[in-house]
Design an enzyme around this catalytic site. Structure first.
Site, PDB file in Angstrom:
ATOM      1  N   GLU A  90       0.825  -1.210   0.000  1.00 23.30           N
ATOM      2  CA  GLU A  90       0.000   0.000   0.000  1.00 23.30           C
ATOM      3  C   GLU A  90       0.856   1.254   0.000  1.00 23.30           C
ATOM      4  O   GLU A  90       1.961   1.246   0.532  1.00 23.30           O
ATOM      5  CB  GLU A  90      -0.799   0.070   1.301  1.00 23.30           C
ATOM      6  CG  GLU A  90      -1.585  -1.134   1.578  1.00 23.30           C
ATOM      7  CD  GLU A  90      -2.065  -1.184   3.013  1.00 23.30           C
ATOM      8  OE1 GLU A  90      -2.892  -2.047   3.287  1.00 23.30           O
ATOM      9  OE2 GLU A  90      -1.630  -0.360   3.834  1.00 23.30           O
ATOM     10  N   CYS A 103       3.229   8.149   1.973  1.00 24.14           N
ATOM     11  CA  CYS A 103       3.663   7.122   2.916  1.00 24.14           C
ATOM     12  C   CYS A 103       3.893   5.859   2.086  1.00 24.14           C
ATOM     13  O   CYS A 103       2.979   5.349   1.443  1.00 24.14           O
ATOM     14  CB  CYS A 103       2.572   6.931   3.973  1.00 24.14           C
ATOM     15  SG  CYS A 103       2.979   5.677   5.171  1.00 24.14           S
ATOM     16  N   CYS A 110       5.789  -7.753   6.884  1.00 20.29           N
ATOM     17  CA  CYS A 110       6.904  -7.300   7.726  1.00 20.29           C
ATOM     18  C   CYS A 110       7.333  -8.439   8.629  1.00 20.29           C
ATOM     19  O   CYS A 110       6.483  -9.093   9.244  1.00 20.29           O
ATOM     20  CB  CYS A 110       6.476  -6.097   8.565  1.00 20.29           C
ATOM     21  SG  CYS A 110       7.807  -5.497   9.622  1.00 20.29           S
ATOM     22  N   CYS A 114       5.063  -6.706  15.202  1.00 14.05           N
ATOM     23  CA  CYS A 114       4.542  -5.966  16.360  1.00 14.05           C
ATOM     24  C   CYS A 114       3.051  -6.315  16.523  1.00 14.05           C
ATOM     25  O   CYS A 114       2.308  -6.292  15.536  1.00 14.05           O
ATOM     26  CB  CYS A 114       4.712  -4.469  16.149  1.00 14.05           C
ATOM     27  SG  CYS A 114       6.414  -4.012  15.760  1.00 14.05           S
ATOM     28  N   CYS A 117       0.078  -4.070  15.065  1.00 17.00           N
ATOM     29  CA  CYS A 117       0.204  -3.582  13.689  1.00 17.00           C
ATOM     30  C   CYS A 117      -0.428  -4.560  12.706  1.00 17.00           C
ATOM     31  O   CYS A 117      -0.166  -5.759  12.758  1.00 17.00           O
ATOM     32  CB  CYS A 117       1.685  -3.383  13.373  1.00 17.00           C
ATOM     33  SG  CYS A 117       2.005  -3.041  11.633  1.00 17.00           S
ATOM     34  N   HIS A 217       7.612   3.463  21.332  1.00 17.90           N
ATOM     35  CA  HIS A 217       6.386   2.877  21.899  1.00 17.90           C
ATOM     36  C   HIS A 217       6.485   2.456  23.369  1.00 17.90           C
ATOM     37  O   HIS A 217       5.468   2.286  24.033  1.00 17.90           O
ATOM     38  CB  HIS A 217       5.852   1.701  21.076  1.00 17.90           C
ATOM     39  CG  HIS A 217       5.728   1.976  19.617  1.00 17.90           C
ATOM     40  ND1 HIS A 217       5.396   3.203  19.112  1.00 17.90           N
ATOM     41  CD2 HIS A 217       5.914   1.167  18.540  1.00 17.90           C
ATOM     42  CE1 HIS A 217       5.374   3.152  17.782  1.00 17.90           C
ATOM     43  NE2 HIS A 217       5.690   1.936  17.406  1.00 17.90           N
ATOM     44  N   CYS A 334      -0.536   1.263   8.541  1.00 19.93           N
ATOM     45  CA  CYS A 334       0.075   0.330   7.596  1.00 19.93           C
ATOM     46  C   CYS A 334      -0.596  -1.044   7.626  1.00 19.93           C
ATOM     47  O   CYS A 334      -0.921  -1.572   8.663  1.00 19.93           O
ATOM     48  CB  CYS A 334       1.563   0.215   7.851  1.00 19.93           C
ATOM     49  SG  CYS A 334       2.030  -0.228   9.506  1.00 19.93           S
TER      50      CYS A 334
HETATM   51  N1  SAH Z   1       8.275  -0.743  10.234  1.00 23.51           N
HETATM   52  C1  SAH Z   1       8.596   0.603  10.429  1.00 23.51           C
HETATM   53  C2  SAH Z   1       7.876   1.574   9.530  1.00 23.51           C
HETATM   54  C3  SAH Z   1       6.423   1.315   9.223  1.00 23.51           C
HETATM   55  S1  SAH Z   1       5.259   1.505  10.511  1.00 23.51           S
HETATM   56  C4  SAH Z   1       8.376   0.983  11.871  1.00 23.51           C
HETATM   57  O1  SAH Z   1       7.746   0.235  12.621  1.00 23.51           O
HETATM   58  O2  SAH Z   1       8.867   2.029  12.260  1.00 23.51           O
HETATM   59  C5  SAH Z   1       5.100   3.251  10.728  1.00 23.51           C
HETATM   60  C6  SAH Z   1       4.605   3.633  12.102  1.00 23.51           C
HETATM   61  O3  SAH Z   1       3.214   3.274  12.274  1.00 23.51           O
HETATM   62  C7  SAH Z   1       5.363   2.938  13.221  1.00 23.51           C
HETATM   63  O4  SAH Z   1       5.725   3.855  14.218  1.00 23.51           O
HETATM   64  C8  SAH Z   1       4.355   1.940  13.704  1.00 23.51           C
HETATM   65  O5  SAH Z   1       4.620   1.524  15.005  1.00 23.51           O
HETATM   66  C9  SAH Z   1       3.050   2.679  13.555  1.00 23.51           C
HETATM   67  N2  SAH Z   1       1.846   1.827  13.578  1.00 23.51           N
HETATM   68  C10 SAH Z   1       1.721   0.551  13.193  1.00 23.51           C
HETATM   69  N3  SAH Z   1       0.454   0.113  13.381  1.00 23.51           N
HETATM   70  C11 SAH Z   1      -0.251   1.149  13.880  1.00 23.51           C
HETATM   71  C12 SAH Z   1      -1.608   1.337  14.291  1.00 23.51           C
HETATM   72  N4  SAH Z   1      -2.500   0.359  14.187  1.00 23.51           N
HETATM   73  N5  SAH Z   1      -1.982   2.540  14.772  1.00 23.51           N
HETATM   74  C13 SAH Z   1      -1.077   3.549  14.857  1.00 23.51           C
HETATM   75  N6  SAH Z   1       0.215   3.444  14.479  1.00 23.51           N
HETATM   76  C14 SAH Z   1       0.639   2.260  14.007  1.00 23.51           C
HETATM   77 FE1  SF4 Z   2       6.682  -4.085  10.991  1.00 22.91          FE
HETATM   78 FE2  SF4 Z   2       4.365  -2.985  11.679  1.00 22.91          FE
HETATM   79 FE3  SF4 Z   2       6.239  -3.414  13.531  1.00 22.91          FE
HETATM   80 FE4  SF4 Z   2       6.647  -1.506  11.662  1.00 22.91          FE
HETATM   81  S1  SF4 Z   2       5.040  -1.536  13.249  1.00 22.91           S
HETATM   82  S2  SF4 Z   2       8.118  -3.048  12.396  1.00 22.91           S
HETATM   83  S3  SF4 Z   2       5.596  -2.457   9.908  1.00 22.91           S
HETATM   84  S4  SF4 Z   2       5.165  -4.998  12.352  1.00 22.91           S
END
Ligand code: SAH
Ligand code: SF4
Length: 348
Positions: A90, A103, A110, A114, A117, A217, A334
């Site tokens: 995306e 973005c 990934c 996490c 996510c 976080h 994401c």
């Molecule tokens: N993988 C990288 C970049 C992509 S995620 C990273 O984790 O930094 C970009 C940001 O969106 C990260 O800070 C991630 O923790 C946050 N993110 C992921 N899922 C989310 C959600 N459901 N609500 C808000 N932020 C989220």
């Molecule tokens: Fe991967 Fe989502 Fe964690 Fe970023 S926040 S490192 S995209 S699992």
């Protein structure tokens, strides 16, 4: 057929030479791509024979848009693209009064996983090639050009962990910055990472002034081990040291992301730990209200709790802002459109 941006500048010039065309046509082709040309045939100042040869042998892009969603009165649009080989990623375009930000995704899925996510929930697909990353920006430029806008900023905050696809990400930053193509200054780009320390150090050596964003976080290992599992390998204090070294080498302020999860990381204790961790650092804290993801145990704090947390962090002497929740309806966090489309097979 070969996607045109999968050829380096010298490779495309060689291709042109083989087709009896001068090398300077390469720059013209790139300029057309950057202006949003959707076909080679639309590149009107190229000779017809060359346009035909390009149409016959190369593709303008390898990305196939398969779903689009819109939010914020159409100021936010999100496109799901199918890649060669079947995976999908995306990209989200966000329009503001004075800029337009993309973005961008660096991986299909990934590997970090996490638990809050959407991207981390489905199995890891593959790394994107540098040209597949750049094609997302070229397509965004095409969308924006039709509205009389230009793409000005790129954030690597879509699907994937950029530092786990390091070479392609750095190559794509250089190509995005190339004045013959989009010419977006690295100063207008943000690379966000969950914290792969060796790659942060390497990025500092690249002489690319991109802004580094650390997905923090949590400020204590016990909690961060759960929220960002790579923390078990690269603990939070070492991560902040690596980010500070990046700030020292590049002179760029580091941005720390903090996704706000009700009752998990929004307490006074968390604010104090965050203050202790980042005090006197060249840092900025960005609070991101959690964008709800199904089948996770998390929820977003109430507005008042977010405000209270912000005040507590500020009281620790840190710079802090709350990120706007652009794109909530567009499933813009994401992985969310991907998830909706793959689970409902819906094309909107
Ligand atoms: N993988 C990288 C970049 C992509 S995620 C990273 O984790 O930094 C970009 C940001 O969106 C990260 O800070 C991630 O923790 C946050 N993110 C992921 N899922 C989310 C959600 N459901 N609500 C808000 N932020 C989220
Ligand atoms: Fe991967 Fe989502 Fe964690 Fe970023 S926040 S490192 S995209 S699992």
């Amino acid at each position: 057929m070969t996607p045109v941006l999968s050829l380096s500048a010298p490779d495309l010039e060689r291709w042109l030479e083989e087709h009896d065309a001068p090398a300077y046509r390469r720059k013209q082709i790139w300029t057309w791509l950057a202006r949003g040309a959707a076909t080679f045939d639309a590149m009107k100042d190229l000779p017809k024979a060359l346009r035909n040869a390009l149409e016959a042998e190369l593709r303008v892009s390898s990305l196939r848009p398969i779903a689009v969603s819109r939010a914020d009165d159409r100021l936010t649009t999100k496109t799901l693209y199918e890649l060669d080989g079947g995976h999908s990623v995306e990209a989200v375009v966000m329009r503001y009064a004075d800029r337009s930000t993309l973005c961008i995704s660096s991986q299909a899925g990934c590997p970090i996983g996490c638990p809050f996510c959407a991207t981390g929930k489905f199995p890891f697909g593959r790394n994107l090639k540098a040209y597949e990353i750049v094609e997302q920006a070229v397509d965004a430029e095409r969308i924006l050009a039709a509205e009389g806008r230009r793409l000005t900023h790129v954030v690597f905050m879509g699907m994937g962990e950029p530092m786990a696809n390091y070479r392609a990400v750095v190559d794509s930053v250089r190509l995005l910055a190339d004045p013959d193509l989009l010419g977006i200054s690295p100063r207008r780009m943000v690379v966000s990472t969950s914290g792969l320390i060796p790659r942060i150090a390497q990025l500092g050596e690249e002489k690319l002034p991109v802004t580094l964003a650390i997905s923090l976080h949590a400020a204590r290992d016990e909690l961060r081990d759960v929220l960002v599992p790579i923390n078990r390998k690269y603990p939070v204090r070492d991560l902040v040291d690596a980010a500070q070294a990046y700030a020292d080498t590049t002179g760029r302020r580091v941005s720390y992301e903090w996704v706000m999860l009700a009752g998990v990381n929004d307490t006074e204790r968390d604010a104090k730990e965050l203050g202790a961790l980042l005090r006197r650092k060249l840092a900025h804290v960005n609070l991101i209200p959690f964008n709800p993801v199904e089948d996770t145990p998390y929820s977003a704090p109430a507005r008042a709790s977010i405000r209270a947390f912000k005040a507590m962090v500020q009281a620790q002497g840190l710079n802090v802002t709350v990120r706007d929740t652009r794109g909530r309806e567009a499933d813009a966090a994401c992985g969310q459109l991907h998830e909706r489309v793959t689970t409902q097979a819906a094309v909107t």
